[in-house]
Design a protein around this motif. Structure first.
Motif, PDB file in Angstrom:
ATOM      1  N   TRP A 160       7.134   6.414  -3.685  1.00  0.00           N
ATOM      2  CA  TRP A 160       6.225   6.635  -2.576  1.00  0.00           C
ATOM      3  C   TRP A 160       6.838   6.172  -1.250  1.00  0.00           C
ATOM      4  O   TRP A 160       7.506   5.141  -1.190  1.00  0.00           O
ATOM      5  N   VAL A 161       6.588   6.944  -0.204  1.00  0.00           N
ATOM      6  CA  VAL A 161       6.946   6.548   1.153  1.00  0.00           C
ATOM      7  C   VAL A 161       5.651   6.505   1.944  1.00  0.00           C
ATOM      8  O   VAL A 161       4.916   7.488   1.995  1.00  0.00           O
ATOM      9  N   ASN A 162       5.321   5.359   2.516  1.00  0.00           N
ATOM     10  CA  ASN A 162       4.112   5.227   3.316  1.00  0.00           C
ATOM     11  C   ASN A 162       4.494   5.139   4.785  1.00  0.00           C
ATOM     12  O   ASN A 162       5.256   4.264   5.179  1.00  0.00           O
ATOM     13  N   ASP A 163       3.952   6.056   5.573  1.00  0.00           N
ATOM     14  CA  ASP A 163       4.279   6.094   6.998  1.00  0.00           C
ATOM     15  C   ASP A 163       3.460   5.092   7.802  1.00  0.00           C
ATOM     16  O   ASP A 163       3.606   5.030   9.027  1.00  0.00           O
ATOM     17  N   VAL A 164       2.591   4.339   7.151  1.00  0.00           N
ATOM     18  CA  VAL A 164       1.721   3.413   7.869  1.00  0.00           C
ATOM     19  C   VAL A 164       1.925   1.991   7.341  1.00  0.00           C
ATOM     20  O   VAL A 164       1.925   1.755   6.129  1.00  0.00           O
ATOM     21  N   LEU A 165       2.088   1.059   8.252  1.00  0.00           N
ATOM     22  CA  LEU A 165       2.244  -0.338   7.891  1.00  0.00           C
ATOM     23  C   LEU A 165       0.925  -0.863   7.295  1.00  0.00           C
ATOM     24  O   LEU A 165      -0.132  -0.714   7.917  1.00  0.00           O
ATOM     25  N   PRO A 166       0.967  -1.496   6.111  1.00  0.00           N
ATOM     26  CA  PRO A 166      -0.281  -1.995   5.495  1.00  0.00           C
ATOM     27  C   PRO A 166      -1.080  -2.911   6.417  1.00  0.00           C
ATOM     28  O   PRO A 166      -2.321  -2.852   6.435  1.00  0.00           O
ATOM     29  N   ALA A 169       0.845  -1.200   0.000  1.00  0.00           N
ATOM     30  CA  ALA A 169       0.000   0.000   0.000  1.00  0.00           C
ATOM     31  C   ALA A 169       0.876   1.243   0.000  1.00  0.00           C
ATOM     32  O   ALA A 169       1.792   1.359   0.812  1.00  0.00           O
ATOM     33  N   ARG A 170       0.578   2.187  -0.903  1.00  0.00           N
ATOM     34  CA  ARG A 170       1.419   3.382  -0.979  1.00  0.00           C
ATOM     35  C   ARG A 170       0.766   4.596  -0.332  1.00  0.00           C
ATOM     36  O   ARG A 170       1.412   5.618  -0.147  1.00  0.00           O
ATOM     37  N   TRP A 171      -0.531   4.492   0.002  1.00  0.00           N
ATOM     38  CA  TRP A 171      -1.249   5.596   0.633  1.00  0.00           C
ATOM     39  C   TRP A 171      -1.509   5.263   2.101  1.00  0.00           C
ATOM     40  O   TRP A 171      -1.605   4.090   2.459  1.00  0.00           O
TER      41      TRP A 171
END
Lengths: 369, 369
Positions: free
Chosen positions: A351-357, A251-253
């Motif tokens: 993309w950098v996602n700050d939340v673990l999927p 997930a990127r968002w």
């Protein structure tokens, strides 16, 4: 359920199509009496020579309608507000019409500055449509009854088939932008359909990977991904009869969920009755969870801004390897903070996602009805 | 001009490098006395199986510093504010240090949820650095004197060479995010450098096109594009001795300008002295124009939020066909309106620009000093 489809023309020649599911809906015969003049043509497209991607140049759209007062809403039926709207009739169930300020249209401009050797341009042929999900200005997609969602699905399928058959169209993209945080300029519940004269960058990337996977394994990438997510289990949110909702492994968002059908289908057109009905159920379930995902300081649910993007097979190529899925995502990374697409995303495309999927999935399971 | 380079370590082991151009700059020997504990590791990367792109998963970054009060600015020299900052010394000209909350770092986590067949992951190895352009909290890049910009260019080149030589690094990306409208969380003038362990999506697209063009013509795509823009002329903004600034033919942002060197060079490292000095001049000229591009209701210039992105050759591949350029762009489409990346851009990857590129160029020429 029977659906009645009525195609009409607006004052400037744009098409409007009523999709009525109520058995007692009156005939849609109202005439658009506004003095609109000629329809506004689309601009042109230019190829970004460094990346190969096409960019639409649409100078006229700068003047488009921006957050009108409620009694001038162009998406409410005519008669409810103080001025005639884009919908001549006094009511509707679901209605689709050609955008007045289109990025792509059957009529488009030729001009593209001086084009030397390397520079390619073309008229922005295609079509941009607005899909009104309900005549109720204050509703939302998530608040629709299942049978009305089914009508929206049927409208999307109708448009996908008709637009995809046009010579100029390479990709039909149905989507909803929801919330002022992502720049929605009209509050009335609505989505859009872009029929592009090229295969857009993301569709092209999806197709490239799907084709490579098919050549290597003989299988559909989309089917293998769904099977892998079901096997892993930890990111599955809703597992319906015909549809599964899961948070993608990468997930990127900050909030992202995909909906995929059990059966291999290239697009919405190919869905059968049972699959369309189940889609309505699963999608409403997911949208309800999204609106409970964040709570504000007072513990109240925080209506989630989101983008819902239907990834269908391109209209003319790669239909044998493409597989339908819906991507729903939000730029909200906390009840009050947005994820910005800054240097890494907008500049480098990383993309950098700050939340673990897995955390996104756990939260979405937690806020089930 | 002589540049003195001093490498030191912060309390948690992160590197800090002072680039001093003032001949009388004292030795940079101050010790970081903060009780920081162990350095914070980076997370991991996952491959988006549907597109092939790598996504960085960095859960710890949710807690990063967000708009601290001015007297707690972590980028001011220690001694100016009420708390010790990230820069132990009491002054600096230009300083670079490893980001405390890195998306990529020499120390990274292994974990990546359960990985089944299709799902690929790896530690987020690499490096994220912060580049402080000046010790003056209230300055901006555009307000720097040319010799200080030259020092920044030298620092970028130094970092590109050193980071690009690391085994784990595939791409060195120098950029500046400027303005709260794009989510900048620290006001102090600074940029960043991401050293990625993969070739990011845009770099990959640029490389693919550059390679295809080279195979077909034997020439560099970047050189041919610059020649075509110079021949067309209508989008050229500044034509310096060694650098040209132009609005690209297919500009995708409401304000976008590219800077390209006359000579074929793959990256900042390859620039000679004269080219670096001219870059400082041309870039300052362009940044000045950007800050005069829009005026507010009172006729006052509207400071422009922007992203400045250095596109360099990847560190390990395609260096023979890649050509350096800088892309500067803004999401502001009027003094008060933002361009949002909604369905078409974020969902389908298809950009719609409401502004004609030739109009952007005309405005940038108009607001010359």
């Amino acid at each position: 359920m029977t659906l009645r489809r009525t195609s009409r023309r607006l004052a400037d020649g744009r098409e409007i199509i009523y999709f009525d599911d109520a058995p007692d809906a009156p005939p849609r015969t109202a005439v658009d009496s506004r003095p609109l003049g000629e329809r506004i043509p689309a601009g042109h497209i230019r190829r970004d020579v460094l990346t190969g991607e096409w960019v639409a140049i649409a100078g006229h759209r700068q003047t488009r309608t921006f957050m009108p007062p409620k009694d001038e809403c162009p998406l409410c039926p005519t008669g409810r507000g103080s001025v005639p709207s884009e919908i001549p009739d006094r009511d509707y169930d679901v209605v689709v019409f050609e955008n007045r300020f289109p990025s792509f249209a059957p009529v488009a401009q030729e001009g593209a500055g001086t084009a030397y050797g390397l520079f390619e341009h073309a008229p922005a042929l295609g079509r941009c449509e607005v899909v009104c999900f309900t005549s109720d200005h204050d509703a939302s997609f998530a608040s629709l009854p299942p049978h009305r969602v089914r009508t929206v699905v049927d409208a999307w399928a109708d448009r996908t088939a008709e637009l995809g058959a046009m010579d100029s169209v390479q990709q039909v993209f149905c989507f909803e932008n929801r919330g002022p945080e992502i720049g929605v300029t009209l509050h009335h519940p609505h989505g859009q359909i872009y029929a592009y004269p090229f295969v857009p960058a993301r569709s092209s990337a999806l197709l490239g990977r799907a084709r490579a996977h098919h050549e290597r394994t003989g299988r559909l990438l989309g089917a293998d991904v769904l099977a892998a997510e079901l096997e892993a289990g930890e990111r599955v949110v809703v597992d319906g009869e015909h549809w599964t909702a899961y948070v993608p492994y990468a997930a990127r968002w900050p909030v992202e969920v995909h909906l995929a059908p059990r059966r291999d289908v290239p697009d919405l057109v190919a869905l059968d009755d049972a699959e369309r009905d189940d889609l309505a159920r699963v999608y409403l379930d997911v949208l309800g969870r999204l609106d409970r995902y964040y709570v504000d300081e007072d513990g109240e649910p925080r209506t989630l801004p989101y983008i819902a993007a239907w990834h269908q097979a391109p209209a003319k190529v790669g239909r044998d390897v493409s597989r339908l899925h819906l991507q729903v995502f939000s730029i909200l990374r906390s009840p009050t903070k947005l994820k910005y697409l800054a240097g890494s995303e907008s500049g480098a495309g990383a993309w950098v996602n700050d939340v673990l999927p897995e955390r996104i999935a756990a939260r979405l399971r937690e806020v089930g009805a």
